[in-house]
Design a protein around this motif. Structure first.
Motif, short mmCIF file in Angstrom:
data_model
loop_
_atom_site.label_atom_id
_atom_site.label_comp_id
_atom_site.label_asym_id
_atom_site.label_seq_id
_atom_site.Cartn_x
_atom_site.Cartn_y
_atom_site.Cartn_z
N ALA A 97 9.55 13.51 -0.38
CA ALA A 97 10.66 15.35 -1.13
C ALA A 97 12.01 15.20 -1.23
O ALA A 97 12.25 14.77 -2.00
CB ALA A 97 9.47 15.07 -1.27
N GLU A 98 12.24 15.96 0.36
CA GLU A 98 13.40 15.90 0.31
C GLU A 98 14.55 14.58 0.58
O GLU A 98 15.36 14.99 0.01
CB GLU A 98 13.74 16.59 2.34
CG GLU A 98 15.12 17.12 2.43
CD GLU A 98 14.33 18.08 4.08
OE1 GLU A 98 15.94 18.13 4.39
OE2 GLU A 98 13.38 18.03 4.22
N ALA A 99 14.10 13.49 1.02
CA ALA A 99 14.74 12.52 1.26
C ALA A 99 15.08 11.87 -0.62
O ALA A 99 16.49 11.91 -0.65
CB ALA A 99 13.98 11.66 1.74
N VAL A 100 13.49 12.49 -1.03
CA VAL A 100 14.66 11.99 -2.85
C VAL A 100 15.22 13.07 -3.43
O VAL A 100 16.69 13.02 -4.00
CB VAL A 100 13.34 11.74 -3.67
CG1 VAL A 100 13.71 11.74 -5.21
CG2 VAL A 100 11.71 10.84 -2.86
N LEU A 101 15.27 14.14 -3.10
CA LEU A 101 16.05 15.45 -3.44
C LEU A 101 17.72 14.88 -3.07
O LEU A 101 18.26 15.20 -3.45
CB LEU A 101 15.45 16.78 -3.20
CG LEU A 101 16.37 17.96 -3.94
CD1 LEU A 101 15.82 17.39 -5.45
CD2 LEU A 101 16.21 19.32 -2.86
N VAL A 141 0.70 -1.24 0.21
CA VAL A 141 -0.08 0.15 0.05
C VAL A 141 0.45 1.03 -0.32
O VAL A 141 1.66 1.15 0.95
CB VAL A 141 -0.97 -0.03 1.03
CG1 VAL A 141 -1.91 0.73 0.91
CG2 VAL A 141 -1.78 -1.28 1.23
N PRO A 142 0.43 2.28 -0.73
CA PRO A 142 1.69 3.37 -1.15
C PRO A 142 1.41 4.50 0.83
O PRO A 142 0.21 4.15 0.47
CB PRO A 142 1.28 3.88 -2.46
CG PRO A 142 0.42 3.63 -3.48
CD PRO A 142 -0.24 2.60 -2.05
N LEU A 143 2.46 5.33 0.63
CA LEU A 143 2.42 5.66 2.12
C LEU A 143 1.67 7.24 1.11
O LEU A 143 2.91 7.77 0.27
CB LEU A 143 3.53 5.40 2.48
CG LEU A 143 3.68 4.48 3.39
CD1 LEU A 143 4.98 4.11 4.19
CD2 LEU A 143 2.99 4.33 4.82
N GLU A 144 1.51 7.60 1.73
CA GLU A 144 0.85 8.99 1.29
C GLU A 144 2.10 9.91 1.57
O GLU A 144 2.61 10.19 2.49
CB GLU A 144 0.03 10.12 2.63
CG GLU A 144 -0.55 11.45 2.02
CD GLU A 144 -1.50 11.16 0.58
OE1 GLU A 144 -1.78 11.87 -0.20
OE2 GLU A 144 -2.47 10.00 0.35
N PRO A 145 2.71 10.45 0.37
CA PRO A 145 3.94 11.31 0.46
C PRO A 145 4.01 12.54 0.52
O PRO A 145 2.87 13.40 1.02
CB PRO A 145 4.39 11.72 -1.71
CG PRO A 145 2.57 12.34 -1.68
CD PRO A 145 2.28 10.73 -0.75
N GLN A 202 5.16 14.54 -9.93
CA GLN A 202 4.38 15.23 -9.56
C GLN A 202 5.29 16.82 -8.49
O GLN A 202 4.98 17.31 -8.49
CB GLN A 202 3.74 14.53 -7.95
CG GLN A 202 2.52 14.91 -6.67
CD GLN A 202 2.44 14.17 -6.13
OE1 GLN A 202 1.56 12.89 -6.23
NE2 GLN A 202 2.15 14.33 -5.20
N TRP A 203 6.19 16.14 -8.19
CA TRP A 203 7.04 17.14 -7.14
C TRP A 203 7.48 17.87 -8.59
O TRP A 203 8.68 18.92 -7.75
CB TRP A 203 7.92 16.35 -5.96
CG TRP A 203 7.20 15.62 -4.80
CD1 TRP A 203 6.72 16.12 -4.54
CD2 TRP A 203 7.76 14.45 -4.18
NE1 TRP A 203 5.93 15.31 -3.35
CE2 TRP A 203 7.39 14.13 -3.62
CE3 TRP A 203 9.20 13.84 -5.44
CZ2 TRP A 203 7.35 13.23 -2.96
CZ3 TRP A 203 9.05 12.80 -4.48
CH2 TRP A 203 8.57 12.00 -3.51
N GLN A 204 8.05 17.72 -9.14
CA GLN A 204 8.49 18.52 -10.30
C GLN A 204 9.92 18.49 -10.68
O GLN A 204 10.78 19.47 -10.89
CB GLN A 204 7.61 19.98 -10.64
CG GLN A 204 6.40 19.79 -11.25
CD GLN A 204 5.87 21.05 -10.94
OE1 GLN A 204 6.17 22.73 -9.93
NE2 GLN A 204 4.57 21.39 -11.47
#
Length: 236
Positions: free
Chosen positions: A151-155, A142-146, A177-179
């Motif tokens: 987003a910062e972890a990805v960046l 089940v996907p967790l809510e972003p 989604q985060w562009q």
């Protein structure tokens, strides 16, 4: 090098431990939570083997698994094979590639009536013409809510480890989604199929020679070595 691991628990902790032991700085941020799905075990007399493509299938199969313990297991990889053994099942074959390899191993062993304990989101199988593969969905990711922390972890990551096609698709959707530009993100994939699911346009893509953390980490280390050599050449 900062490696971001997004697979669900308990695999996230296990992969993070291996990565840290290999010398990586690790950020853990699961993008999914695994839950059991209600299911009924079919008559085991209809089958001569089990197909296991994820350790999660064994973890979440529940008491129905008891009816199937006498069936030999063909597992896709080492982790799913280990989980099957811990649950008291006998592992006939343990692959190093993908489900197609596991199906071939089953055919070579004379098994042609397989029961596949699968996840809700699963790949399409193409068994040999003389093989029957029935499927039972026993778990779902089940996907967790972003949120901003995700987003910062990805960046901030140097490389993002992708252990499943579902994770690859989820990352691709969130990056859009985060562009965030894909050209700024490097991904490390457990298999070619996972790389295909992620799509094109990433800064760099490395693919493990086999679906194991050790192979994935080796691929990332090779990428780091190449990057370091390129930086040295640029400096001169």
């Amino acid at each position: 090098m900062n490696l971001l691991i997004i697979r669900p628990q308990p695999g996230n902790d296990a992969s993070a431990k291996r990565a840290r032991e290999a010398g990586f700085k690790v950020t853990q941020f699961p993008f999914f939570k695994v839950r059991a799905c209600p299911w009924s075990a079919p008559d085991p007399a209809r089958y001569d083997a089990l197909l296991i493509t994820s350790a999660n299938a064994i973890r979440h199969a529940g008491p129905q698994l008891d009816m199937l313990r006498h069936l030999p297991v063909h597992s896709v990889g080492v982790r799913s094979g280990d989980q099957a053994r811990q649950a008291g099942l006998g592992v006939q074959s343990e692959g190093t590639a993908d489900a197609a390899q596991a199906l071939q191993a089953a055919a070579d062993a004379g098994h042609h009536r397989l029961l596949w304990l699968a996840g809700e989101d699963h790949q399409h199988l193409a068994p040999p013409p003389d093989m029957i593969v029935d499927q039972r969905v026993v778990y779902a990711s089940v996907p967790l809510e972003p949120d901003s922390a995700m987003a910062e972890a990805v960046l901030r990551s140097d490389v993002i480890a992708l252990h499943s096609a579902r994770a690859a698709q989820r990352l691709a959707a969130l990056v859009e989604q985060w562009q965030y530009p894909r050209t700024a993100i490097t991904i490390a994939c457990f298999s070619q199929a996972i790389s295909d699911a992620a799509g094109p346009g990433w800064r760099a893509v490395v693919i493990a020679e086999r679906p194991e953390d050790s192979a994935l980490l080796s691929a990332v280390q090779c990428l780091a070595t190449v990057s370091d050599e390129a930086n040295i050449r640029d400096a001169h």
